[in-house]
Write a protein that holds these residues in place. Structure first.
Motif, PDB file in Angstrom:
ATOM      1  N   ASN A 130      37.877  44.698  47.549  1.00 25.62           N
ATOM      2  CA  ASN A 130      39.316  44.597  47.281  1.00 25.62           C
ATOM      3  C   ASN A 130      39.596  44.007  45.903  1.00 25.62           C
ATOM      4  OD1 ASN A 130      40.163  45.690  49.708  1.00 25.62           O
ATOM      5  ND2 ASN A 130      40.211  43.724  50.764  1.00 25.62           N
ATOM      6  N   ILE A 131      38.803  43.007  45.516  1.00 30.75           N
ATOM      7  CA  ILE A 131      38.980  42.403  44.183  1.00 30.75           C
ATOM      8  C   ILE A 131      38.748  43.440  43.086  1.00 30.75           C
ATOM      9  CG2 ILE A 131      38.049  40.712  42.549  1.00 30.75           C
ATOM     10  CD1 ILE A 131      37.468  38.901  44.953  1.00 30.75           C
ATOM     11  N   ASN A 132      37.658  44.212  43.227  1.00 25.56           N
ATOM     12  CA  ASN A 132      37.354  45.236  42.223  1.00 25.56           C
ATOM     13  C   ASN A 132      38.445  46.294  42.152  1.00 25.56           C
ATOM     14  OD1 ASN A 132      34.943  44.031  41.479  1.00 25.56           O
ATOM     15  ND2 ASN A 132      33.732  45.203  42.967  1.00 25.56           N
ATOM     16  N   THR A 133      39.041  46.610  43.290  1.00 24.03           N
ATOM     17  CA  THR A 133      40.099  47.622  43.314  1.00 24.03           C
ATOM     18  C   THR A 133      41.397  47.086  42.726  1.00 24.03           C
ATOM     19  OG1 THR A 133      39.142  48.625  45.306  1.00 24.03           O
ATOM     20  CG2 THR A 133      41.434  49.178  44.792  1.00 24.03           C
ATOM     21  N   ILE A 134      41.802  45.899  43.149  1.00 24.11           N
ATOM     22  CA  ILE A 134      43.088  45.340  42.715  1.00 24.11           C
ATOM     23  C   ILE A 134      43.092  45.044  41.221  1.00 24.11           C
ATOM     24  CG2 ILE A 134      44.634  43.347  42.953  1.00 24.11           C
ATOM     25  CD1 ILE A 134      43.781  43.211  45.909  1.00 24.11           C
ATOM     26  N   THR A 135      41.976  44.540  40.707  1.00 26.95           N
ATOM     27  CA  THR A 135      41.940  44.163  39.282  1.00 26.95           C
ATOM     28  C   THR A 135      41.991  45.367  38.340  1.00 26.95           C
ATOM     29  OG1 THR A 135      39.524  44.013  39.464  1.00 26.95           O
ATOM     30  CG2 THR A 135      40.779  41.951  39.610  1.00 26.95           C
ATOM     31  N   THR A 136      41.783  46.577  38.864  1.00 26.57           N
ATOM     32  CA  THR A 136      41.919  47.753  37.994  1.00 26.57           C
ATOM     33  C   THR A 136      43.374  48.058  37.679  1.00 26.57           C
ATOM     34  OG1 THR A 136      41.923  49.254  39.903  1.00 26.57           O
ATOM     35  CG2 THR A 136      39.798  48.805  38.862  1.00 26.57           C
TER      36      THR A 136
END
Length: 477
Positions: free
Chosen positions: A323-329
């Protein structure tokens, strides 16, 4: 028969007809629409030339910038992927590697950018790219940290001047109504690179670790090299030099002459000998000092998006890695969209001051929200994402510098490279005091510092505008 005092009727002259003709209500040329790539005033020959320039220049610059972003993250990825153990990197040696890289990056920006103005650009840029690729590849063979120190210096030096050199190069070919969009396309390559590098490096490490007896972290440097070399050769084949000394195989003599006329209409002067009197003239002028001062505040004002505040907050809140990798994009996506919007609006409406001021105000709002911190969840997400607009004005800032320094190619090169150098110089050490890891995820000092930078940027914006308007009023442009 007429009397002696009467005048015989005479035919109305063309001059009198013109004088007596009614004045049209609207004499302004038709304005370009936001979705149009060309201005209505562009001739068919100009449109063909612009399309050729975009194909020859912009495609290469985008790909080359994207490839450089891969390397900027490769060392950190390699460090946690086995390089630390293989080369016995302990203590602060990763920090030292990054410091050596930044020393090369910062110290060689101005000299190499000025050197490029003395050489054929169509050879200089691709040759620097080739050398950058070779030094990047050499890192995969490193057997000690001492070797890496030397290699990282040269990688930083050859990659550091690329951004200011490209801004100068674009200003040698494109009119002020075309520059911001091209600069935006070039700039968003870094955002695309940051979004894609993690996936490329993770996939490469998973599939290539141990292949042919080469550790996974070494493959990262091989991949950077493999991406860079074809792009460098593409540049050697495609890039034209500058209009004043152009030897492109893809541009006709008529197109080169048209390019020279376009730059002359912009008061964009060709290259001249870089003499001591010329240097003194540049140093005595206001452009260098005002633009560099403005660049200091602008370059530091992206601290919210560049110091991992969002990802660290998400981790503290218990979000999964996926989720972190997705949201930070979302943040680089916001930067891409804002860069395109700002570039288009700036070119069409010449709204540089309004766009810069609006972006500063948006980021002031974001910093206030984050400094307060205890706000509704949706508002906090909105503030983090809104901070991604900070870099959206980068293309506008450098397009404006090209316009302001149009009358001297040497001044353009010195000012643009100095603007970028001042940003990188202070950006290398200020975060150590302002964006301390121990303050994460609530960087209270950092968010207040960023707020102050945006306020100062607004002040310097109107100082810059005052000097520029005064110069135009005096007829110096």
């Amino acid at each position: 028969m007429s009397s002696p005092t009467e005048k015989a009727p005479t035919q109305e002259t063309n001059e009198e007809r013109t004088k007596n003709a009614p004045t049209p209500h609207n004499t302004d040329p038709p304005r370009q629409k936001w979705y149009q790539w060309f201005a209505p005033t562009d001739t068919p020959a100009e449109r063909r030339l612009i399309l050729k320039l975009d194909s020859l220049i912009i495609v290469f610059l985008f790909l080359a910038h994207w490839a450089k972003v891969l390397d900027s993250s490769a060392t950190s990825t390699a460090y946690v992927s086995g390089m630390k153990e293989d080369l016995a990197l302990y203590g602060n040696q990763l920090n030292y590697l990054n410091t050596v890289y930044m020393v090369g990056f910062i110290t060689m920006q101005i000299p190499l950018t000025l050197a490029m103005t003395r050489c054929p650009v169509n050879y200089f840029l691709p040759a620097a790219d080739l050398l950058w690729g070779v030094f990047t590849l050499a890192q995969y063979k490193a057997s000690s940290v001492t070797q890496l120190y030397a290699l990282r210096f040269f990688v930083g030096a050859l990659g550091g001047f690329f951004f200011p050199a490209v801004q100068w190069y674009l200003g040698s070919w494109y009119k002020r109504t075309e520059l911001a969009r091209r600069g935006a396309i070039f700039f968003i390559a870094s955002q695309v690179g940051s979004m894609s590098s993690g996936y490329i490096q993770a996939g490469a490490y998973a599939r290539l670790d141990g292949r042919y007896g080469i550790e996974g972290w070494r493959w990262l440097y091989i991949i950077c090299f493999a991406c860079t070399i074809p792009i460098a050769f593409l540049g050697l084949c495609l890039l034209p030099s500058t209009p004043d000394k152009c030897n492109s195989r893809f541009l006709t003599e008529a197109e080169i002459l048209l390019a020279q006329e376009r730059m002359a209409s912009e008061h964009r002067e060709p290259r001249q000998p870089f003499t001591l009197p010329r240097i003194k003239t540049i140093l005595k002028g206001w452009r260098l000092w005002i633009l560099v001062s403005f660049a200091f505040f602008f370059s530091q004002a992206d601290g919210v998006s560049s110091n991992s505040g969002l990802s660290l907050w998400l981790k503290a809140e218990g979000y999964t890695v996926e989720n972190i990798n997705t949201i930070t994009t979302v943040s680089p996506a916001v930067t891409i969209v804002s860069s395109i919007i700002c570039g288009v609006v700036s070119d069409i409406y010449d709204a540089k001051v309004a766009l810069i001021a609006t972006t500063a105000c948006l980021n002031i709002f974001a910093c206030i929200v984050l400094a307060i911190w205890n706000v509704p969840l949706g508002l906090k997400f909105f503030a983090f994402f809104l901070a991604g607009t900070a870099n959206g004005i980068a293309a506008i800032v450098y397009a404006w510098a090209n316009e302001i320094c149009a009358r001297s190619a040497e001044e353009r090169a010195l000012v643009i490279s100095a603007m970028n150098t001042i940003g990188n110089t202070f950006g290398a050490w200020i975060p150590l005091f302002v964006w301390k890891t121990v303050d994460a995820p609530r960087y209270l000092i950092g968010y207040n510092w960023n707020l102050a930078l945006d306020v100062c940027m607004l002040v310097m914006l109107f100082v810059l505008r005052y000097f520029w308007v005064r110069e135009k009023r005096l007829g110096c442009v």
